[in-house]
Design a protein around this motif. Structure first.
Motif, PDB file in Angstrom:
ATOM      1  N   VAL A  59       0.848  -1.182   0.000  1.00  0.00           N
ATOM      2  CA  VAL A  59       0.000   0.000   0.000  1.00  0.00           C
ATOM      3  C   VAL A  59       0.883   1.230   0.000  1.00  0.00           C
ATOM      4  O   VAL A  59       1.822   1.332   0.784  1.00  0.00           O
ATOM      5  CB  VAL A  59      -0.915   0.015   1.242  1.00  0.00           C
ATOM      6  N   LYS A  60       0.579   2.124  -0.907  1.00  0.00           N
ATOM      7  CA  LYS A  60       1.324   3.373  -0.951  1.00  0.00           C
ATOM      8  C   LYS A  60       0.292   4.484  -0.929  1.00  0.00           C
ATOM      9  O   LYS A  60      -0.518   4.594  -1.836  1.00  0.00           O
ATOM     10  CB  LYS A  60       2.126   3.413  -2.245  1.00  0.00           C
ATOM     11  N   GLU A  61       0.316   5.236   0.127  1.00  0.00           N
ATOM     12  CA  GLU A  61      -0.685   6.297   0.196  1.00  0.00           C
ATOM     13  C   GLU A  61      -0.361   7.372  -0.813  1.00  0.00           C
ATOM     14  O   GLU A  61       0.796   7.642  -1.104  1.00  0.00           O
ATOM     15  CB  GLU A  61      -0.737   6.870   1.609  1.00  0.00           C
ATOM     16  N   LYS A  62      -1.419   7.969  -1.314  1.00  0.00           N
ATOM     17  CA  LYS A  62      -1.218   9.028  -2.295  1.00  0.00           C
ATOM     18  C   LYS A  62      -0.520  10.195  -1.619  1.00  0.00           C
ATOM     19  O   LYS A  62      -0.827  10.546  -0.492  1.00  0.00           O
ATOM     20  CB  LYS A  62      -2.574   9.485  -2.818  1.00  0.00           C
ATOM     21  N   LYS A  63       0.404  10.759  -2.325  1.00  0.00           N
ATOM     22  CA  LYS A  63       1.182  11.865  -1.770  1.00  0.00           C
ATOM     23  C   LYS A  63       0.442  13.164  -1.977  1.00  0.00           C
ATOM     24  O   LYS A  63       0.129  13.535  -3.104  1.00  0.00           O
ATOM     25  CB  LYS A  63       2.517  11.932  -2.501  1.00  0.00           C
ATOM     26  N   GLU A  64       0.172  13.817  -0.889  1.00  0.00           N
ATOM     27  CA  GLU A  64      -0.524  15.093  -1.002  1.00  0.00           C
ATOM     28  C   GLU A  64       0.439  16.145  -1.537  1.00  0.00           C
ATOM     29  O   GLU A  64       1.616  16.139  -1.222  1.00  0.00           O
ATOM     30  CB  GLU A  64      -1.086  15.515   0.350  1.00  0.00           C
ATOM     31  N   LEU A  65      -0.116  17.020  -2.331  1.00  0.00           N
ATOM     32  CA  LEU A  65       0.693  18.059  -2.971  1.00  0.00           C
ATOM     33  C   LEU A  65       1.196  19.041  -1.927  1.00  0.00           C
ATOM     34  O   LEU A  65       0.458  19.505  -1.074  1.00  0.00           O
ATOM     35  CB  LEU A  65      -0.174  18.785  -4.001  1.00  0.00           C
TER      36      LEU A  65
END
Lengths: 154, 136
Positions: B11-17
Protein backbone atom coordinates in the motif's frame (compact mmCIF):
# COMPACT_ATOMS: atom_id res chain seq x y z
CA UNK A 1 46.28 37.91 23.56
CA UNK A 2 46.28 34.61 21.81
CA UNK A 3 44.65 32.97 24.78
CA UNK A 4 41.83 35.45 24.79
CA UNK A 5 41.16 34.89 21.12
CA UNK A 6 41.02 31.17 21.58
CA UNK A 7 38.63 31.49 24.47
CA UNK A 8 36.27 33.62 22.39
CA UNK A 9 35.95 30.96 19.71
CA UNK A 10 32.86 28.86 19.69
CA UNK A 11 33.38 25.99 22.04
CA UNK A 12 33.03 23.00 19.79
CA UNK A 13 34.30 20.62 22.42
CA UNK A 14 31.67 21.44 24.98
CA UNK A 15 28.80 21.02 22.57
CA UNK A 16 27.34 17.58 23.01
CA UNK A 17 27.02 15.48 19.85
CA UNK A 18 23.50 14.65 20.95
CA UNK A 19 22.52 18.24 20.55
CA UNK A 20 22.72 17.84 16.78
CA UNK A 21 20.72 14.64 16.89
CA UNK A 22 18.14 16.30 19.05
CA UNK A 23 17.88 19.23 16.70
CA UNK A 24 17.49 16.86 13.77
CA UNK A 25 14.79 14.91 15.55
CA UNK A 26 12.88 18.07 16.31
CA UNK A 27 13.21 19.10 12.68
CA UNK A 28 11.88 15.74 11.48
CA UNK A 29 9.00 15.91 13.94
CA UNK A 30 8.16 19.35 12.70
CA UNK A 31 8.20 18.18 9.09
CA UNK A 32 6.22 15.03 9.58
CA UNK A 33 4.02 16.40 12.28
CA UNK A 34 3.03 19.13 9.89
CA UNK A 35 2.33 16.55 7.25
CA UNK A 36 0.26 14.35 9.51
CA UNK A 37 -2.05 17.23 10.25
CA UNK A 38 -2.87 17.85 6.63
CA UNK A 39 -2.89 14.36 5.19
CA UNK A 40 -5.83 12.10 5.23
CA UNK A 41 -5.72 9.26 7.71
CA UNK A 42 -8.60 7.00 6.91
CA UNK A 43 -9.11 3.52 8.23
CA UNK A 44 -6.82 1.39 6.16
CA UNK A 45 -6.33 -2.34 6.19
CA UNK A 46 -2.82 -1.79 4.91
CA UNK A 47 -3.40 -4.15 2.02
CA UNK A 48 -3.16 -3.20 -1.62
CA UNK A 49 -5.39 -2.06 -3.23
CA UNK A 50 -7.05 0.52 -1.03
CA UNK A 51 -10.81 0.30 -1.26
CA UNK A 52 -13.63 2.76 -1.00
CA UNK A 53 -17.00 1.18 -0.35
CA UNK A 54 -20.27 3.01 -0.73
CA UNK A 55 -23.90 2.00 -0.84
CA UNK A 56 -27.18 3.22 -2.15
CA UNK A 57 -30.60 1.63 -1.78
CA UNK A 58 -29.96 -1.15 -4.27
CA UNK A 59 -26.23 -1.72 -4.50
CA UNK A 60 -22.90 -1.71 -2.76
CA UNK A 61 -20.03 -0.21 -4.72
CA UNK A 62 -16.41 -1.10 -4.15
CA UNK A 63 -13.81 1.05 -5.86
CA UNK A 64 -10.05 0.83 -6.12
CA UNK A 65 -7.46 2.81 -8.02
CA UNK A 66 -5.54 0.50 -10.29
CA UNK A 67 -3.97 2.60 -13.03
CA UNK A 68 -2.74 0.67 -16.01
CA UNK A 69 -4.34 -2.60 -14.94
CA UNK A 70 -6.54 -4.36 -17.41
CA UNK A 71 -9.70 -6.19 -16.44
CA UNK A 72 -8.35 -9.51 -17.67
CA UNK A 73 -5.42 -9.21 -15.25
CA UNK A 74 -7.81 -9.09 -12.33
CA UNK A 75 -9.38 -11.97 -10.51
CA UNK A 76 -12.45 -10.91 -8.58
CA UNK A 77 -14.61 -13.34 -6.69
CA UNK A 78 -17.38 -13.18 -4.14
CA UNK A 79 -18.12 -15.91 -1.65
CA UNK A 80 -20.99 -15.24 0.71
CA UNK A 81 -20.31 -11.68 1.75
CA UNK A 82 -16.56 -11.66 1.30
CA UNK A 83 -15.10 -10.03 -1.76
CA UNK A 84 -11.66 -10.95 -2.97
CA UNK A 85 -9.62 -8.98 -5.48
CA UNK A 86 -6.38 -10.39 -6.79
CA UNK A 87 -4.21 -9.53 -9.71
CA UNK A 88 -0.95 -8.25 -10.93
CA UNK A 89 0.05 -4.83 -12.02
CA UNK A 90 2.50 -5.05 -14.88
CA UNK A 91 4.64 -2.23 -16.11
CA UNK A 92 5.94 -3.12 -19.53
CA UNK A 93 9.69 -2.82 -19.81
CA UNK A 94 10.91 0.00 -21.95
CA UNK A 95 13.61 0.35 -24.52
CA UNK A 96 16.95 -1.07 -23.38
CA UNK A 97 18.72 2.21 -24.05
CA UNK A 98 16.38 4.20 -21.80
CA UNK A 99 18.04 5.86 -18.85
CA UNK A 100 15.79 6.45 -15.90
CA UNK A 101 15.58 9.74 -14.08
CA UNK A 102 12.73 8.70 -11.83
CA UNK A 103 11.06 5.42 -11.12
CA UNK A 104 8.20 5.82 -8.69
CA UNK A 105 5.55 3.61 -10.23
CA UNK A 106 5.54 0.11 -8.89
CA UNK A 107 4.55 -3.20 -10.34
CA UNK A 108 3.66 -6.35 -8.50
CA UNK A 109 1.08 -8.86 -7.43
CA UNK A 110 -1.69 -8.16 -5.02
CA UNK A 111 -4.57 -9.92 -3.38
CA UNK A 112 -7.03 -8.65 -0.90
CA UNK A 113 -10.13 -9.98 0.76
CA UNK A 114 -12.68 -7.83 2.47
CA UNK A 115 -15.99 -8.42 4.14
CA UNK A 116 -18.97 -6.69 2.65
CA UNK A 117 -21.40 -4.96 4.95
CA UNK A 118 -24.33 -7.13 3.86
CA UNK A 119 -25.49 -10.00 1.70
CA UNK A 120 -25.18 -9.48 -2.04
CA UNK A 121 -26.67 -11.02 -5.12
CA UNK A 122 -23.52 -12.66 -6.47
CA UNK A 123 -25.05 -13.57 -9.82
CA UNK A 124 -25.78 -9.97 -10.78
CA UNK A 125 -22.51 -8.46 -9.55
CA UNK A 126 -20.31 -6.85 -12.15
CA UNK A 127 -16.94 -5.16 -12.36
CA UNK A 128 -15.48 -2.67 -14.76
CA UNK A 129 -12.29 -0.71 -15.10
CA UNK A 130 -12.59 2.85 -16.39
CA UNK A 131 -9.66 5.29 -16.45
CA UNK A 132 -7.72 3.14 -14.04
CA UNK A 133 -10.48 2.90 -11.47
CA UNK A 134 -11.99 -0.47 -10.77
CA UNK A 135 -15.65 -0.33 -9.84
CA UNK A 136 -17.42 -3.41 -8.57
CA UNK A 137 -21.19 -3.10 -8.42
CA UNK A 138 -22.72 -5.54 -5.97
CA UNK A 139 -26.52 -5.60 -5.95
CA UNK A 140 -27.88 -6.06 -2.46
CA UNK A 141 -29.73 -9.21 -1.65
CA UNK A 142 -33.40 -8.66 -0.86
CA UNK A 143 -32.71 -9.16 2.83
CA UNK A 144 -30.13 -6.36 2.88
CA UNK A 145 -32.29 -3.80 1.11
CA UNK A 146 -33.90 -1.14 3.21
CA UNK A 147 -37.65 -1.58 3.68
CA UNK A 148 -39.98 1.31 3.76
CA UNK A 149 -42.55 0.83 6.42
CA UNK A 150 -45.68 2.84 6.06
CA UNK A 151 -47.52 3.80 9.14
CA UNK A 152 -51.20 3.18 8.79
CA UNK A 153 -53.54 5.58 10.38
CA UNK A 154 -56.95 4.32 11.17
CA UNK B 1 12.59 -6.42 -14.51
CA UNK B 2 11.04 -9.85 -14.03
CA UNK B 3 11.84 -10.04 -10.35
CA UNK B 4 10.37 -6.63 -9.66
CA UNK B 5 7.13 -7.67 -11.34
CA UNK B 6 6.56 -10.70 -9.16
CA UNK B 7 6.94 -8.96 -5.81
CA UNK B 8 3.87 -8.16 -3.79
CA UNK B 9 2.53 -4.65 -4.08
CA UNK B 10 2.47 -2.67 -0.89
CA UNK B 11 0.00 0.00 0.00
CA UNK B 12 1.32 3.37 -0.95
CA UNK B 13 -0.69 6.30 0.20
CA UNK B 14 -1.22 9.03 -2.29
CA UNK B 15 1.18 11.86 -1.77
CA UNK B 16 -0.52 15.09 -1.00
CA UNK B 17 0.69 18.06 -2.97
CA UNK B 18 3.04 20.35 -1.11
CA UNK B 19 3.78 23.61 -2.80
CA UNK B 20 4.55 27.07 -1.59
CA UNK B 21 1.64 28.51 -3.48
CA UNK B 22 -1.88 27.61 -2.54
CA UNK B 23 -4.42 26.05 -4.85
CA UNK B 24 -7.19 28.24 -6.11
CA UNK B 25 -9.84 25.58 -5.81
CA UNK B 26 -10.21 23.92 -2.44
CA UNK B 27 -9.98 20.19 -2.06
CA UNK B 28 -7.21 17.64 -1.92
CA UNK B 29 -4.50 17.63 -4.56
CA UNK B 30 -2.00 14.85 -5.08
CA UNK B 31 1.29 14.40 -6.83
CA UNK B 32 1.07 11.51 -9.26
CA UNK B 33 3.76 8.83 -9.21
CA UNK B 34 5.91 9.13 -12.32
CA UNK B 35 8.54 7.30 -14.28
CA UNK B 36 10.80 9.49 -16.37
CA UNK B 37 13.33 8.10 -18.75
CA UNK B 38 15.42 9.45 -21.50
CA UNK B 39 16.90 8.12 -24.69
CA UNK B 40 19.07 9.88 -27.23
CA UNK B 41 16.02 11.20 -29.04
CA UNK B 42 13.37 11.84 -26.45
CA UNK B 43 12.23 12.04 -22.87
CA UNK B 44 9.24 9.94 -21.81
CA UNK B 45 7.10 10.70 -18.79
CA UNK B 46 4.71 8.07 -17.44
CA UNK B 47 2.32 9.25 -14.75
CA UNK B 48 -0.32 7.34 -12.78
CA UNK B 49 -3.44 9.45 -12.74
CA UNK B 50 -6.38 7.16 -12.05
CA UNK B 51 -9.77 8.72 -12.64
CA UNK B 52 -8.56 11.46 -14.97
CA UNK B 53 -10.30 11.73 -18.30
CA UNK B 54 -8.47 13.09 -21.34
CA UNK B 55 -10.64 16.19 -21.45
CA UNK B 56 -9.79 17.04 -17.84
CA UNK B 57 -6.06 16.69 -18.28
CA UNK B 58 -3.95 19.75 -18.88
CA UNK B 59 -0.39 19.45 -20.03
CA UNK B 60 1.57 22.61 -20.41
CA UNK B 61 5.15 23.26 -21.35
CA UNK B 62 6.55 26.73 -21.23
CA UNK B 63 9.99 28.03 -20.40
CA UNK B 64 11.21 24.49 -19.78
CA UNK B 65 8.60 23.92 -17.07
CA UNK B 66 6.34 20.97 -17.74
CA UNK B 67 3.06 21.07 -15.85
CA UNK B 68 0.72 18.12 -15.47
CA UNK B 69 -2.67 18.96 -14.04
CA UNK B 70 -5.56 16.54 -13.95
CA UNK B 71 -9.01 17.03 -12.56
CA UNK B 72 -10.89 14.09 -11.12
CA UNK B 73 -14.63 13.95 -10.94
CA UNK B 74 -15.80 11.91 -8.01
CA UNK B 75 -16.95 8.57 -9.43
CA UNK B 76 -19.67 8.16 -6.85
CA UNK B 77 -23.29 8.54 -7.77
CA UNK B 78 -25.48 11.15 -6.10
CA UNK B 79 -27.31 8.71 -3.83
CA UNK B 80 -24.28 6.82 -2.63
CA UNK B 81 -23.37 6.89 1.03
CA UNK B 82 -19.80 6.26 2.08
CA UNK B 83 -19.23 3.19 4.22
CA UNK B 84 -15.48 2.77 4.04
CA UNK B 85 -13.06 5.37 2.73
CA UNK B 86 -9.46 4.27 2.50
CA UNK B 87 -8.33 6.68 -0.18
CA UNK B 88 -9.26 10.15 -1.21
CA UNK B 89 -9.85 11.42 -4.70
CA UNK B 90 -8.77 14.81 -5.88
CA UNK B 91 -6.77 16.71 -8.40
CA UNK B 92 -3.35 15.73 -9.61
CA UNK B 93 -0.66 18.31 -10.05
CA UNK B 94 3.05 18.08 -10.71
CA UNK B 95 5.68 20.22 -12.32
CA UNK B 96 9.06 19.40 -13.75
CA UNK B 97 11.86 21.54 -15.05
CA UNK B 98 13.27 20.08 -18.21
CA UNK B 99 16.89 20.63 -18.97
CA UNK B 100 16.87 19.38 -22.52
CA UNK B 101 15.52 21.53 -25.29
CA UNK B 102 12.24 19.98 -26.35
CA UNK B 103 10.65 20.11 -29.76
CA UNK B 104 7.40 21.60 -28.53
CA UNK B 105 5.47 21.02 -31.74
CA UNK B 106 5.95 17.26 -31.64
CA UNK B 107 4.93 16.44 -28.10
CA UNK B 108 2.74 13.38 -27.96
CA UNK B 109 0.43 12.61 -25.05
CA UNK B 110 -1.54 9.45 -24.54
CA UNK B 111 -3.87 8.67 -21.66
CA UNK B 112 -4.92 5.07 -21.24
CA UNK B 113 -6.43 3.32 -18.22
CA UNK B 114 -5.40 6.17 -15.97
CA UNK B 115 -1.77 6.20 -17.09
CA UNK B 116 -0.43 9.18 -18.98
CA UNK B 117 2.35 8.60 -21.44
CA UNK B 118 4.02 11.78 -22.56
CA UNK B 119 6.64 11.74 -25.25
CA UNK B 120 8.86 14.79 -25.50
CA UNK B 121 11.19 14.62 -28.48
CA UNK B 122 14.45 16.50 -28.22
CA UNK B 123 15.40 18.97 -30.84
CA UNK B 124 18.07 17.40 -33.00
CA UNK B 125 21.43 18.87 -32.01
CA UNK B 126 22.94 21.13 -34.60
CA UNK B 127 25.15 19.03 -36.81
CA UNK B 128 28.40 20.70 -37.70
CA UNK B 129 28.48 21.59 -41.33
CA UNK B 130 31.64 21.83 -43.29
CA UNK B 131 31.87 24.65 -45.72
CA UNK B 132 33.93 24.13 -48.73
CA UNK B 133 35.86 27.07 -50.01
CA UNK B 134 35.74 27.23 -53.72
CA UNK B 135 38.69 28.52 -55.49
CA UNK B 136 37.68 30.81 -58.27
Amino acid sequence: MIMRRISSWPKWETRSPFEDVDLMRREINRLFGGLADSTFRGPSAGVFPLLNITEDNNNYYARAELPGTKTDELDISITGNSLSIAGERKIPSENESANYHRREREAGKFSRITTLPGQVDTAKSEARCVDGILTIVLPKAESAKPKQITVKTS
Amino acid sequence: MSDTQSKALKVKEKKELTTASEQIQPGPAFTPAVDIFETDHDITVLADMPGVKAKNLNIDLRDDVLTLAGDVKSPEGPDEVEMLTEYQTGKYFRQFTLSEVIDQSNIDANLKDGVLRLNLPKIAPATPRKIKVKVA
